[in-house]
Design a protein around this motif. Structure first.
Motif: not given
Length: 299
Positions: A166-170
């Motif tokens: 999620n962090f990478a996607r965000l």
């Protein structure tokens, strides 16, 4: 008319584009703020996972130290971690409340395993406190607690990977939004600059044309004033002399030869006299001069 129409269209268009540019900037800013909030939330979940695992590790360390030494001081890390873990799990549940069902289910499993791990540690500590040192060691040797910790590590790693994803996607989405915002800002500001230059040029050209029209109007007014002055001078000079001569001749004709003129000739002479007087009054009105004898008649 064309210049005026261009200004009437161009200036509102410029203002509308400024408003649209501001709207785009605010929209991109709000999106970046939303992504930043999600990123902070993901970081907070990672931190809560680390805190839960650290609590369990501290409890296990305190348990092992007490079992080996029998010194109650080694239970202090265990007691401290036991007091923190409930709050850490509450924070983790709150952080995962808007996540997928899978992640919430993993959190529930993690909490259940932590409870089982605590129960296993409590049993071994109780046995050691009752003096059953060998039995407490045998309970540890069953690897029940190790099995709980291995499962806890697996679930924590799974949740951590999900949050890392999620962090990478965000982060990628934030980068894309910033790039779009930067590109849109450059394009919109370039168009805005062109429109501003065009509007300034139109306004300047319109001002120059108005100045030229004003100068032309002043020149035409000066020519008309000159013509009026010539007309006034003519009315003040030769025309006045002619009016006075007609008036004088008409009066002398009536005074000296009135008795010899037939009735119709006298009427003509009176009409010429009145016409000359009326002409003189009109001339005086035009040139703004007072009547020579004060009654509007020429002398």
């Amino acid at each position: 008319m064309i210049r005026k129409a261009a200004l009437q269209i161009g200036v509102p268009a410029l203002l509308a584009f400024i408003a649209w540019n501001a709207f785009l900037a605010v929209t991109h800013l709000k999106r970046v703020q939303t992504i930043a909030a999600f990123t902070l939330e993901s970081s907070a979940i990672q931190a809560e996972l680390s805190s839960v695992f650290r609590d369990l590790t501290d409890m296990e360390t305190g348990q092992r130290g007490y079992l080996l030494t029998g010194n109650a001081a080694y239970l202090q890390p265990y007691a401290d971690a036991k007091g923190r873990i409930e709050m850490d799990f509450a924070s983790l549940r709150a952080g995962l409340s808007n996540r997928t069902q899978r992640e919430r289910s993993l959190e529930s499993q993690l909490e259940a395993l932590a409870t089982s791990k605590q129960a296993e540690m409590e049993r071994s500590i109780t046995l050691r406190q009752q003096g059953y040192r060998r039995r407490s060691f045998k309970l540890v040797d069953t690897d029940e607690g190790k099995g709980y910790m291995d499962e806890i590590r697996g679930i924590a790693s799974s949740l951590s990977r999900s949050e890392s994803s999620n962090f990478a996607r965000l982060d990628g989405e934030r980068t894309a939004v910033l790039k779009r915002s930067f590109s849109a800002t450059i394009i919109s500001n370039s168009v805005l600059l062109v429109l501003a230059v065009l509007a300034f040029g139109l306004i300047r050209h319109h001002g120059q044309m108005l100045a030229e029209e004003a100068a032309q109007s002043r020149n035409e007014l000066a020519v008309r004033n000159l013509q009026l002055e010539k007309l006034t001078a003519a009315l003040s000079g030769q025309a006045r002399s002619n009016m006075v001569a007609i008036n004088m001749n008409s009066r002398l004709l009536l005074e000296n030869y009135g008795g010899f003129l037939p009735r119709q000739g006298q009427a003509y002479a009176e009409q010429m006299k009145e016409a000359a007087a009326e002409m003189e009054r009109l001339r005086q009105d035009l040139v703004g001069c007072p009547s020579p004898n004060g009654n509007g008649r020429a002398a």
